[in-house]
Design a protein around this motif. Structure first.
Motif, PDB file in Angstrom:
ATOM      1  N   ARG A  98      15.152  29.897  83.978  1.00  0.00           N
ATOM      2  CA  ARG A  98      16.121  29.109  83.371  1.00  0.00           C
ATOM      3  C   ARG A  98      15.758  29.122  82.017  1.00  0.00           C
ATOM      4  O   ARG A  98      14.521  29.012  81.644  1.00  0.00           O
ATOM      5  CB  ARG A  98      16.387  28.014  83.886  1.00  0.00           C
ATOM      6  N   ASP A  99      16.734  28.604  81.047  1.00  0.00           N
ATOM      7  CA  ASP A  99      16.355  28.458  79.617  1.00  0.00           C
ATOM      8  C   ASP A  99      15.077  27.683  79.300  1.00  0.00           C
ATOM      9  O   ASP A  99      14.347  28.104  78.445  1.00  0.00           O
ATOM     10  CB  ASP A  99      17.574  28.185  78.668  1.00  0.00           C
ATOM     11  N   PHE A 100      15.211  26.574  79.998  1.00  0.00           N
ATOM     12  CA  PHE A 100      14.131  25.526  79.392  1.00  0.00           C
ATOM     13  C   PHE A 100      12.595  25.965  80.048  1.00  0.00           C
ATOM     14  O   PHE A 100      11.643  25.499  79.267  1.00  0.00           O
ATOM     15  CB  PHE A 100      14.350  24.134  80.182  1.00  0.00           C
ATOM     16  N   ALA A 101      12.841  26.790  80.848  1.00  0.00           N
ATOM     17  CA  ALA A 101      11.587  27.516  81.127  1.00  0.00           C
ATOM     18  C   ALA A 101      10.835  28.755  80.626  1.00  0.00           C
ATOM     19  O   ALA A 101       9.733  29.218  80.992  1.00  0.00           O
ATOM     20  CB  ALA A 101      11.584  27.624  82.582  1.00  0.00           C
ATOM     21  N   LYS A 102      11.554  29.437  79.842  1.00  0.00           N
ATOM     22  CA  LYS A 102      11.253  30.711  79.410  1.00  0.00           C
ATOM     23  C   LYS A 102      10.080  30.761  78.404  1.00  0.00           C
ATOM     24  O   LYS A 102       9.418  31.775  78.491  1.00  0.00           O
ATOM     25  CB  LYS A 102      12.330  31.325  78.610  1.00  0.00           C
ATOM     26  N   ASP A 103       9.933  29.889  77.569  1.00  0.00           N
ATOM     27  CA  ASP A 103       8.599  29.692  76.875  1.00  0.00           C
ATOM     28  C   ASP A 103       7.606  29.586  77.785  1.00  0.00           C
ATOM     29  O   ASP A 103       6.476  30.310  77.503  1.00  0.00           O
ATOM     30  CB  ASP A 103       8.721  28.724  75.885  1.00  0.00           C
ATOM     31  N   PHE A 104       7.506  28.675  78.705  1.00  0.00           N
ATOM     32  CA  PHE A 104       6.321  28.391  79.593  1.00  0.00           C
ATOM     33  C   PHE A 104       5.885  29.782  80.397  1.00  0.00           C
ATOM     34  O   PHE A 104       4.875  30.153  80.477  1.00  0.00           O
ATOM     35  CB  PHE A 104       6.824  27.277  80.846  1.00  0.00           C
ATOM     36  N   TYR A 105       7.111  30.443  81.016  1.00  0.00           N
ATOM     37  CA  TYR A 105       6.777  31.688  81.814  1.00  0.00           C
ATOM     38  C   TYR A 105       6.338  32.690  80.927  1.00  0.00           C
ATOM     39  O   TYR A 105       5.626  33.614  81.501  1.00  0.00           O
ATOM     40  CB  TYR A 105       7.819  32.088  82.701  1.00  0.00           C
ATOM     41  N   ASN A 106       6.426  32.836  79.450  1.00  0.00           N
ATOM     42  CA  ASN A 106       6.010  33.717  78.937  1.00  0.00           C
ATOM     43  C   ASN A 106       4.730  33.286  77.876  1.00  0.00           C
ATOM     44  O   ASN A 106       4.078  34.190  77.450  1.00  0.00           O
ATOM     45  CB  ASN A 106       6.858  34.114  77.702  1.00  0.00           C
ATOM     46  N   SER A 107       4.139  32.158  78.323  1.00  0.00           N
ATOM     47  CA  SER A 107       3.032  31.590  77.821  1.00  0.00           C
ATOM     48  C   SER A 107       1.901  32.279  78.242  1.00  0.00           C
ATOM     49  O   SER A 107       1.671  32.759  79.329  1.00  0.00           O
ATOM     50  CB  SER A 107       2.650  30.219  77.869  1.00  0.00           C
ATOM     51  N   LYS A 108       0.640  32.478  77.679  1.00  0.00           N
ATOM     52  CA  LYS A 108      -0.416  33.005  78.158  1.00  0.00           C
ATOM     53  C   LYS A 108      -1.248  32.261  78.987  1.00  0.00           C
ATOM     54  O   LYS A 108      -1.699  32.756  79.810  1.00  0.00           O
ATOM     55  CB  LYS A 108      -1.564  33.082  76.752  1.00  0.00           C
ATOM     56  N   ALA A 109      -0.939  30.927  78.796  1.00  0.00           N
ATOM     57  CA  ALA A 109      -1.481  29.976  79.935  1.00  0.00           C
ATOM     58  C   ALA A 109      -1.031  30.278  81.319  1.00  0.00           C
ATOM     59  O   ALA A 109      -2.016  30.295  82.268  1.00  0.00           O
ATOM     60  CB  ALA A 109      -1.341  28.539  79.688  1.00  0.00           C
TER      61      ALA A 109
END
Length: 98
Positions: free
Chosen positions: A3-14
């Motif tokens: 979902r849009d709010f999660a895209k940055d998280f799932y693309n993060s190195k962490a």
């Protein structure tokens, strides 16, 4: 797809590092059906806009499980789906015969 709010998280190195290490620790075995086709690191407690930035939820191995595509699709789509026995969703989300 995230979902849009999660895209940055799932693309993060962490997340990528966490998911890769978790998957390796499970030797690629789906934790639900026990077949050697585990591909998706799944959050047991779903991430939402309130908890996605909380590492104790988002990156905590106690909240993760390795699942295959079929088990993941059952978790997320079976209750909403018109899928009948003998069919499944493939990795592109298309319904295909088993």
């Amino acid at each position: 797809m995230a979902r849009d709010f999660a895209k940055d998280f799932y693309n993060s190195k962490a997340w990528r590092d966490c998911a890769k290490a978790y998957k390796a620790s499970r030797f690629g075995i789906c934790e639900r059906c026990k077949k050697p086709n585990g591909r998706i690191v799944h959050h047991k407690v779903y991430l939402n806009e309130e908890n996605i930035n909380d590492a104790t939820m988002a990156l905590n191995w106690d909240n993760l499980e390795l699942v295959c595509i079929d088990c993941h699709n059952r978790e997320h789509f079976q209750k909403y789906s018109g899928v009948i026995e003998g069919f499944r969703f493939d990795e592109n989300g298309q319904m295909v015969p088993v």
